[in-house]
Design a protein around this motif. Structure first.
Motif, short mmCIF file in Angstrom:
data_model
loop_
_atom_site.label_atom_id
_atom_site.label_comp_id
_atom_site.label_asym_id
_atom_site.label_seq_id
_atom_site.Cartn_x
_atom_site.Cartn_y
_atom_site.Cartn_z
N THR A 1 0.87 -1.17 0.00
CA THR A 1 0.00 0.00 0.00
C THR A 1 0.91 1.23 0.00
N LEU A 2 0.34 2.42 -0.07
CA LEU A 2 1.16 3.62 -0.09
C LEU A 2 1.96 3.78 1.20
N ASP A 3 1.39 3.27 2.32
CA ASP A 3 2.04 3.47 3.62
C ASP A 3 2.94 2.33 4.05
N ILE B 1 -8.82 -3.73 0.53
CA ILE B 1 -7.39 -3.40 0.51
C ILE B 1 -6.80 -3.52 -0.89
N ALA B 2 -7.08 -4.64 -1.55
CA ALA B 2 -6.53 -4.84 -2.90
C ALA B 2 -7.51 -5.64 -3.72
N TYR C 1 -5.53 -0.88 -3.39
CA TYR C 1 -6.42 0.02 -4.13
C TYR C 1 -5.93 1.46 -4.01
N ASP C 2 -5.32 1.81 -2.86
CA ASP C 2 -4.87 3.20 -2.71
C ASP C 2 -3.78 3.53 -3.74
N ILE D 1 -2.63 6.28 -8.88
CA ILE D 1 -2.18 6.29 -10.28
C ILE D 1 -3.28 6.87 -11.18
N GLY D 2 -4.50 6.38 -10.95
CA GLY D 2 -5.63 6.84 -11.76
C GLY D 2 -5.88 8.33 -11.57
#
Ligand SMILES: [Zn+2]
Length: 239
Positions: free
Chosen positions: A43-45, A77-78, A86-87, A92-93
């Motif tokens: 994830t991003l974190d 989460i994914a 998903y984050d 990106i989107g």
């Protein structure tokens, strides 16, 4: 050839269904002795090791005994089959579509959080983000019909993500046993009218909705109570 460095998860999370009882008969669920999936997610974190333990109804004659109920939070989460959160995909989107960034610029931003190549960013945008936005129940009709038939209806979960910490947010409606996204969209506001427009197509689904899980959004819960099924709404709190 260089061997890629292993990713070490900072946290191990095993999720169970948020709602402890069978949506058909109300019996307390029993947990299956296997994991529905188990994967490492960036994830991003942080890097997470996430698994999902299904629950089922113990009454053999109940349609709920054929269900394998999963945690809605784990599914948020994914996406199925992806090891990026998903984050990450939504960021990106957002950068590509809303901020008009090039893949190189997106890579510079996202690679400061997760290990990823520029070509994989392009891949995630084209093969995960865009289909997510385009997806709707018709794409998955056969799979959903099968699920609805075996468990007597669908259980759905709703959640939202804000890539920039505020409006707009992207919202997902997922089927809970498969993790399939039925509908998603960027919502500029999170008010009643916006949600009603976003949720309205669910009224036309050809299968009954047995239960709805959402992360404590009262607008969403009350919409389901009024439009779908008074007893369908289940709120749960995200950790
Ligand atoms: Zn049952």
């Amino acid at each position: 050839m260089r061997t890629p460095k292993r990713l070490y998860a900072q946290q191990r999370l095993i999720y169970q269904p948020e709602w402890p009882t069978c949506p058909h008969c109300g019996e307390v669920l029993v947990m299956c002795n296997y994991l529905a999936w188990d994967k490492t997610v960036q994830t991003l974190d942080q890097v997470l090791s996430v698994a999902n333990r299904p629950g089922r109804c113990p009454q053999e004659t109940c349609p709920g005994s054929h269900m394998r109920l999963l945690s809605a939070q784990a599914q948020s989460i994914a996406s199925p089959g992806s090891t990026y959160g998903y984050d990450v995909v939504v960021r990106i989107g957002w950068l590509r579509y809303q901020a008009r960034a090039t893949y190189r610029e997106i890579h510079r931003d996202v690679a400061s959080h997760v290990r990823i190549s520029e070509s994989h960013i392009r891949y995630l945008y084209q093969h995960l983000y865009l289909p997510l936005l385009a997806c709707h129940e018709r794409q998955h009709r056969d799979h959903l019909a099968q699920i609805a038939e075996s468990q007597g209806g669908l259980i759905i979960a709703l959640d939202g993500l804000a890539p920039q910490g505020g409006a707009p947010q992207i919202w997902f409606i997922r089927e809970r046993t498969s993790g399939l996204t039925l509908r998603s969209g960027w919502l500029a506001k999170q008010d009643q009218t916006t949600f009603e427009t976003f949720l309205r197509p669910l009224k036309q689904l050809e299968w009954p909705i047995l239960a709805v899980l959402s992360d404590n959004s009262t607008v969403v819960s009350s919409w389901f109570e009024v439009n779908i099924n008074p007893s369908s709404s289940i709120s749960y709190t995200l950790d």
